[in-house]
Design an enzyme around this catalytic site. Structure first.
Site, PDB file in Angstrom:
ATOM      1  N   GLY A 168      -6.896   1.616  -3.345  1.00 35.11           N
ATOM      2  CA  GLY A 168      -5.567   1.746  -3.947  1.00 35.11           C
ATOM      3  C   GLY A 168      -4.543   0.887  -3.231  1.00 35.11           C
ATOM      4  O   GLY A 168      -4.575   0.759  -2.005  1.00 35.11           O
ATOM      5  N   ARG A 203     -12.053  -1.633  -7.268  1.00 33.30           N
ATOM      6  CA  ARG A 203     -13.233  -0.923  -6.784  1.00 33.30           C
ATOM      7  C   ARG A 203     -14.452  -1.830  -6.998  1.00 33.30           C
ATOM      8  O   ARG A 203     -14.503  -2.589  -7.959  1.00 33.30           O
ATOM      9  CB  ARG A 203     -13.430   0.370  -7.564  1.00 33.30           C
ATOM     10  CG  ARG A 203     -12.182   1.236  -7.660  1.00 33.30           C
ATOM     11  CD  ARG A 203     -11.785   1.862  -6.348  1.00 33.30           C
ATOM     12  NE  ARG A 203     -10.571   2.670  -6.460  1.00 33.30           N
ATOM     13  CZ  ARG A 203      -9.984   3.290  -5.458  1.00 33.30           C
ATOM     14  NH1 ARG A 203     -10.494   3.199  -4.243  1.00 33.30           N
ATOM     15  NH2 ARG A 203      -8.885   3.997  -5.640  1.00 33.30           N
ATOM     16  N   ASP A 205      -9.843   4.927   3.561  1.00 28.06           N
ATOM     17  CA  ASP A 205     -11.113   5.482   4.007  1.00 28.06           C
ATOM     18  C   ASP A 205     -12.321   4.799   3.364  1.00 28.06           C
ATOM     19  O   ASP A 205     -13.261   4.391   4.052  1.00 28.06           O
ATOM     20  CB  ASP A 205     -11.133   6.983   3.696  1.00 28.06           C
ATOM     21  CG  ASP A 205     -12.394   7.654   4.168  1.00 28.06           C
ATOM     22  OD1 ASP A 205     -12.582   7.769   5.389  1.00 28.06           O
ATOM     23  OD2 ASP A 205     -13.211   8.051   3.315  1.00 28.06           O
ATOM     24  N   THR A 261      -2.707   2.770   3.180  1.00 21.04           N
ATOM     25  CA  THR A 261      -2.845   3.823   2.179  1.00 21.04           C
ATOM     26  C   THR A 261      -1.617   4.712   2.230  1.00 21.04           C
ATOM     27  O   THR A 261      -1.142   5.056   3.330  1.00 21.04           O
ATOM     28  CB  THR A 261      -4.112   4.671   2.405  1.00 21.04           C
ATOM     29  OG1 THR A 261      -4.052   5.836   1.580  1.00 21.04           O
ATOM     30  CG2 THR A 261      -4.259   5.105   3.852  1.00 21.04           C
ATOM     31  N   ASP A 263      -1.465   7.765   1.621  1.00 19.12           N
ATOM     32  CA  ASP A 263      -1.804   9.151   1.943  1.00 19.12           C
ATOM     33  C   ASP A 263      -1.648   9.517   3.419  1.00 19.12           C
ATOM     34  O   ASP A 263      -1.603  10.694   3.768  1.00 19.12           O
ATOM     35  CB  ASP A 263      -3.247   9.451   1.519  1.00 19.12           C
ATOM     36  CG  ASP A 263      -3.406   9.500   0.007  1.00 19.12           C
ATOM     37  OD1 ASP A 263      -2.421   9.815  -0.683  1.00 19.12           O
ATOM     38  OD2 ASP A 263      -4.511   9.202  -0.475  1.00 19.12           O
ATOM     39  N   ASP A 273      -3.760   9.502   5.804  1.00 21.01           N
ATOM     40  CA  ASP A 273      -4.848  10.418   6.166  1.00 21.01           C
ATOM     41  C   ASP A 273      -5.932   9.775   7.025  1.00 21.01           C
ATOM     42  O   ASP A 273      -7.034  10.313   7.142  1.00 21.01           O
ATOM     43  CB  ASP A 273      -5.486  11.002   4.902  1.00 21.01           C
ATOM     44  CG  ASP A 273      -6.063   9.922   3.983  1.00 21.01           C
ATOM     45  OD1 ASP A 273      -5.800   8.735   4.209  1.00 21.01           O
ATOM     46  OD2 ASP A 273      -6.772  10.288   3.032  1.00 21.01           O
ATOM     47  N   ARG A 332      -4.584  13.661  -3.253  1.00 18.71           N
ATOM     48  CA  ARG A 332      -5.764  14.375  -3.735  1.00 18.71           C
ATOM     49  C   ARG A 332      -6.430  15.174  -2.627  1.00 18.71           C
ATOM     50  O   ARG A 332      -6.882  16.298  -2.825  1.00 18.71           O
ATOM     51  CB  ARG A 332      -6.760  13.381  -4.342  1.00 18.71           C
ATOM     52  CG  ARG A 332      -7.995  14.017  -4.963  1.00 18.71           C
ATOM     53  CD  ARG A 332      -8.902  12.942  -5.527  1.00 18.71           C
ATOM     54  NE  ARG A 332      -9.296  11.999  -4.500  1.00 18.71           N
ATOM     55  CZ  ARG A 332      -9.875  10.817  -4.736  1.00 18.71           C
ATOM     56  NH1 ARG A 332     -10.086  10.424  -5.976  1.00 18.71           N
ATOM     57  NH2 ARG A 332     -10.229  10.024  -3.743  1.00 18.71           N
TER      58      ARG A 332
END
Length: 329
Positions: A16, A77, A108, A131, A133, A135, A177
């Protein structure tokens, strides 16, 4: 291999997109040129490696992009890179062009692919965490997180104006998510009554309790921030459950912010972070490092093994949940 003389380094973005990726690309390219290394841009992530879609970059190739969202190298992707045959083709294409090391910017999934590729071919691969996120283990912040959070706060502030004018309860879904970082940070900053995240299943009872408390205090607006991966159900199911509980007491609205969180001009913090990590990535490769990620912890650039970065995830600080509960009363 310490301080080995590299001739060519490739750079790609994968997964992303995140605001600040262009700033990272720019830093990698300019750092390569500064150290007399030829940079190569790889289009559309790992797909570009397999399809041999690469080109030599110059300092001018990255002018006027530091303020742009998205990625000039594009991202997609790539199922082919999941196969041994696909990775072999990617390696062969790098060898044909004489590219000796690779910088991958992503999250990730991007790092998992990079780690496997680096191990299989003993190829120097280095990750930059990009990213929204936030994370990824091994860095306090990932590129794009600050911009995405600011985008959410701006939107929520505008929604609050309507919530206040009409005494409405808004459920607002943000991205995340598997990670609640955007939700918890934007929820605290925007003054949400309740924040629902994937990491902590706080349940409907906690939500109902918070809403009853705000009702007793006669709050004129009520906002619930929901990460998309929240475990209690979809945002529409949550809204329906609250409506059944409170009847006509609340006029309930649902807003899904969606992909606006990925776009927009990167913030100052993301531009600086991307620039630091882009330069650090080239310097690490130049120093003989391989299969690591560069990040920032306690304001210092640090190196983390790619395998560790992919197997561990940043966890939500319990203090943030406590703060959210305290300031929402």
């Amino acid at each position: 291999m310490s301080d080995q003389k590299l001739q060519k380094i490739g750079v790609l973005t994968s997964g992303g997109d995140a605001p600040g990726m262009n700033a990272a690309i720019r830093a990698v390219v300019r750092a390569c040129i500064y150290y007399d290394i030829t940079p190569y841009g790889i289009r559309e992530g790992y797909e570009g490696l397999i399809q041999n879609d690469m080109y030599r970059m110059e300092a001018g190739s990255v002018k006027h992009i530091i303020h742009q969202g998205g990625t000039i190298l594009k991202s997609t992707r790539c199922d082919g890179f999941r196969t041994k045959e696909g990775r072999q083709k990617a390696y062969d294409n790098l060898q044909k062009r004489g590219i000796e090391a690779l910088v991958v910017i992503g999250g990730d999934g991007t790092f998992q692919g990079a780690n496997i590729f680096g191990k299989e071919f003993d190829f120097p691969v280095l990750g930059i965490p990009g990213t929204i996120d936030n994370d990824i283990s091994g860095t306090d912040f990932t590129i794009g997180f600050d911009t995405a959070t600011n985008t959410v706060i701006e939107a929520v502030d505008q929604i609050r104006d309507t919530a206040t004018s009409h005494n409405r309860l808004f459920f607002i879904e943000v991205m995340g998510r598997d990670s609640g970082y955007i939700a918890i940070s934007s929820g605290i900053a925007a003054g949400a009554e309740e924040i629902l995240i994937p990491e902590k299943d706080r349940g409907m009872d906690k939500l109902i309790q918070s809403l009853e408390q705000s009702s007793r205090r006669n709050k004129t607006s009520r906002l619930v921030i929901v990460a998309e991966g929240e475990k209690s159900g979809s945002i529409y199911e949550l809204a329906d459950n609250v409506k059944q509980k409170f009847g006509e007491r609340y006029e309930i609205k649902v807003t899904v912010l969606g992909h606006i969180q990925r776009g927009g001009r990167p913030s100052c913090a993301d531009r600086v972070l991307a620039s630091r990590l882009g330069v650090a990535a080239v310097e690490a490769l130049k120093g003989g490092k391989k299969r690591i990620m560069v990040g920032v912890q306690n304001h210092k650039v640090v190196h983390t093994n790619l395998e560790k970065a992919t197997k561990q995830r940043n966890t939500i600080d319990e203090d943030l949940l406590k703060i959210a509960d305290i300031v929402s009363i």
